[in-house]
Design an enzyme around this catalytic site. Sequence first.
Site, PDB file in Angstrom:
ATOM      1  N   CYS A 231       4.724 -17.423  40.172  1.00 26.55           N
ATOM      2  CA  CYS A 231       4.511 -18.194  41.408  1.00 26.55           C
ATOM      3  C   CYS A 231       4.171 -17.307  42.606  1.00 26.55           C
ATOM      4  O   CYS A 231       3.193 -17.557  43.319  1.00 26.55           O
ATOM      5  CB  CYS A 231       5.731 -19.072  41.702  1.00 26.55           C
ATOM      6  SG  CYS A 231       7.269 -18.177  42.067  1.00 26.55           S
ATOM      7  N   HIS A 279      11.030 -20.152  44.232  1.00 29.92           N
ATOM      8  CA  HIS A 279       9.705 -20.684  43.879  1.00 29.92           C
ATOM      9  C   HIS A 279       8.872 -20.824  45.144  1.00 29.92           C
ATOM     10  O   HIS A 279       9.394 -21.055  46.240  1.00 29.92           O
ATOM     11  CB  HIS A 279       9.824 -22.033  43.179  1.00 29.92           C
ATOM     12  CG  HIS A 279       8.513 -22.501  42.605  1.00 29.92           C
ATOM     13  ND1 HIS A 279       7.868 -21.836  41.593  1.00 29.92           N
ATOM     14  CD2 HIS A 279       7.705 -23.551  42.939  1.00 29.92           C
ATOM     15  CE1 HIS A 279       6.739 -22.453  41.301  1.00 29.92           C
ATOM     16  NE2 HIS A 279       6.613 -23.492  42.103  1.00 29.92           N
ATOM     17  N   HIS A 291       0.220 -24.253  42.726  1.00 27.79           N
ATOM     18  CA  HIS A 291       1.258 -23.280  42.392  1.00 27.79           C
ATOM     19  C   HIS A 291       1.200 -22.915  40.913  1.00 27.79           C
ATOM     20  O   HIS A 291       0.624 -23.626  40.089  1.00 27.79           O
ATOM     21  CB  HIS A 291       2.647 -23.827  42.744  1.00 27.79           C
ATOM     22  CG  HIS A 291       3.109 -24.969  41.876  1.00 27.79           C
ATOM     23  ND1 HIS A 291       4.441 -25.213  41.630  1.00 27.79           N
ATOM     24  CD2 HIS A 291       2.423 -25.924  41.184  1.00 27.79           C
ATOM     25  CE1 HIS A 291       4.566 -26.267  40.846  1.00 27.79           C
ATOM     26  NE2 HIS A 291       3.368 -26.729  40.570  1.00 27.79           N
TER      27      HIS A 291
END
Length: 315
Positions: A231, A279, A291
Site C-alpha cells: 500500500c 494502510h 490503493h
Amino acid sequence: MPSTASEAVRRMIELSRESEQLNQQALEAQSDLDAKLSVQHEADAVLAARTDALNAARDEVRRFQPVIDRTAIAAYQGARTNRMFAVLVSDSPQQLLDQMSTLDVVESKTTEQLKHFKKANDAAQAAETAARAAADTARGAADKAEQVRADLESKRGALGGAVTQVVEAWGALSAGDKSALAGAAFPPGFDRDSLLEGLVPGSGTSALAAALTRIGDPYVWGATGPRQFDCSGLVQWAFKQVGEDVPRTSSQQARYGTPVPKDQMQPGDVIFFYSDISHVGIYAGNGLMVHASTFGVPVAVAPINTTPFHSARRY
C-alpha cells in the site's frame, strides 16, 4: 481449519490484514535502522577525525619533549644560567657581555619552546577529551543500531510466518473464492477516463493519475513498483513519478505534507486507515480511492468507507 468457503475467505482476509500490519511495522523498523546506522557512521567518522587529531597533537608534544627533558635535567644538576652567575665567573667585561648575550639567547629559546610545549600539551589534552567523547558517542550509536536491528529481525520473522499462513490460506481457496476476493478493478459506474480528463495538473492529482495506471498490478509485501506494490509502496511510487519524494511507510507518510479534514478531501490527497495507520491509499473523489489492498487483491479503485478512516494529508 475453516469449515465453509465463507469462513475460508474471512480467515484469508484476517491473515492478510495481520500481514499488512506486520509489513508496515517491518518497514518502519528498517527505516529506523537506516537512520540509526547513518548516525553510527557519522559518529564513527567523527571518532576517526578526533583520533587523528589526538595522534597529531601527541606527535607535537613529542617534538618538544627533548627540550623539556634537557631543561629539567639541567635544573636538577644545578646548571647556572642566570646573569648573576655570569658576573661571578667572568674574567673581563667582554667575557661578561658575551656570557650574558649567550644566556639571553638560551633563555629566550627555552622560554619560547616551553610555550610551544605547553600549547601542544594543552591541545593534546583537549584532543584526548574530544576523542573519548566521540568514542562514547560512537559506542552509544552502535548499541542503538544493534537494538533496532534485533527488533527488525523479530518483525521480519513475524512477517515471514504471517506471509506463509496467508499464502497457504490463499492456496486453499477455490478459484471462485479467489476471484470474489480479488473483486473488480473499478466500482460500478466508475469512469477512469472522465476522471483523468477532469483532473487539474498538480502533484496530488498527477500522482493519482500515475497510480491509476497501475490498476491490476499485484500486491506484494515490501514492493515499491513498478509492477507490484504494497500500500505505501504504491503511494511512494505514484508521487515519485511527479517528482515528489515521499517517505516509505504509511506512518511516515501520515506525517508528511499538510493535514486535510475528511470533508475537504480532494482527488490526489493521501488517506490513512486504522488506528495504527497501517494502510494508505490515494483519494480519487466521490468517496473512492486507488490503493494496493492486500495479497490476492490487485491494485484497484475501491470505496473508502469499507476501511476505518484515520486521517488525510495533502502533498
